[in-house]
Design a protein around this motif. Structure first.
Motif, short mmCIF file in Angstrom:
data_model
loop_
_atom_site.label_atom_id
_atom_site.label_comp_id
_atom_site.label_asym_id
_atom_site.label_seq_id
_atom_site.Cartn_x
_atom_site.Cartn_y
_atom_site.Cartn_z
N ASP A 29 -9.22 20.13 -17.68
CA ASP A 29 -8.71 21.37 -18.28
C ASP A 29 -9.69 22.52 -18.10
O ASP A 29 -9.71 23.46 -18.89
CB ASP A 29 -8.39 21.16 -19.76
N LYS A 69 -5.01 24.82 -18.79
CA LYS A 69 -4.06 23.71 -18.72
C LYS A 69 -4.62 22.60 -17.84
O LYS A 69 -5.26 22.87 -16.82
CB LYS A 69 -2.72 24.20 -18.15
N ASN A 125 2.56 24.26 -17.02
CA ASN A 125 2.42 23.52 -18.28
C ASN A 125 1.46 22.34 -18.17
O ASN A 125 1.48 21.44 -19.01
CB ASN A 125 3.79 23.04 -18.75
N GLY A 126 0.62 22.35 -17.13
CA GLY A 126 -0.33 21.26 -16.96
C GLY A 126 0.30 20.03 -16.33
O GLY A 126 1.51 19.99 -16.05
N VAL A 163 0.50 31.52 -17.81
CA VAL A 163 0.41 30.78 -19.07
C VAL A 163 0.50 31.74 -20.26
O VAL A 163 1.14 31.43 -21.27
CB VAL A 163 -0.91 29.98 -19.13
#
Length: 206
Positions: free
Chosen positions: A25, A29, A50-51, A96
């Motif tokens: 991270d 994300k 959204n990762g 994001v």
């Protein structure tokens, strides 16, 4: 290994043992990074809005399958030419911020119309885990293989690299959808699915 800021986890060796993929991270994300085991800096493979989670190497070491959670409207937007996944950290940061602002408005007030609606103390954000595939090299745009209102479990490659195995619910609208999980094979190019288990069992990948 990595000495950058941020947490790192979910390590996965490449089939030939020369590279290591992991999730970090460090840019906000969680994203997939790949680094050579004999030295060198880790390179980002994904910049997903959204990762990501659960990276899985293809057996030839050329591709990585993974999960990323998306709402249905985000899937529709992603399918348009002007809504490709970000290609750099600064693009991801801007995207994001927009998502977080939209989510704050979307869930104020929060309307609950289905069960389950949370995990522990975390409310469900109406996103479903989808399966993507990316080339195991920087700069490649991931390809999405699933687009359903249901969760997919961590992917596993077939021996010939032509397909991906996973489990998903046969009854995603049920209040307990994981009771109806079945194993499916997904074509790694077309995304076409074939059910491998019947209706009498609930299955989970191991």
């Amino acid at each position: 290994l990595p000495h950058n800021e941020g947490a790192a986890g979910l390590p996965s060796w490449s089939p030939h043992g020369q590279r290591l993929a992991f999730v970090s991270d460090r840019v906000g994300k969680p994203q997939i990074y790949v680094m050579p085991v004999d030295g060198g800096e880790a390179q980002p493979i994904t910049f997903m809005l959204n990762g990501v989670s659960d990276p899985a190497w293809s057996l030839d070491g050329q591709q990585i399958a993974f999960l990323s959670a998306m709402r249905l409207d985000e899937l529709e937007a992603e399918d348009t030419q002007d809504a490709l996944p970000p290609a750099a950290a600064w693009e991801l940061d801007e995207a994001v911020k927009g998502v977080e602002e939209a989510d704050a408005e979307r869930f104020d007030p929060r309307v609950v119309d289905r069960v389950p609606f949370r995990a522990g103390t975390t409310f469900w954000d109406e996103r479903f885990q989808q399966i993507y595939v990316a080339e195991a090299a920087p700069g490649a745009r991931p390809r999405r293989l699933t687009s359903d209102a249901r969760h997919y479990q961590p992917p596993r490659w077939s021996a010939d690299g032509a397909g991906i195995f996973t489990t998903t619910s046969r009854q995603p609208e049920h209040d307990m959808p994981t009771m109806f999980n079945g194993v499916v094979r997904i074509d790694a190019v077309t995304g076409e699915q074939s059910a491998l288990t019947g209706t009498g069992w609930s299955c989970h990948m191991v």
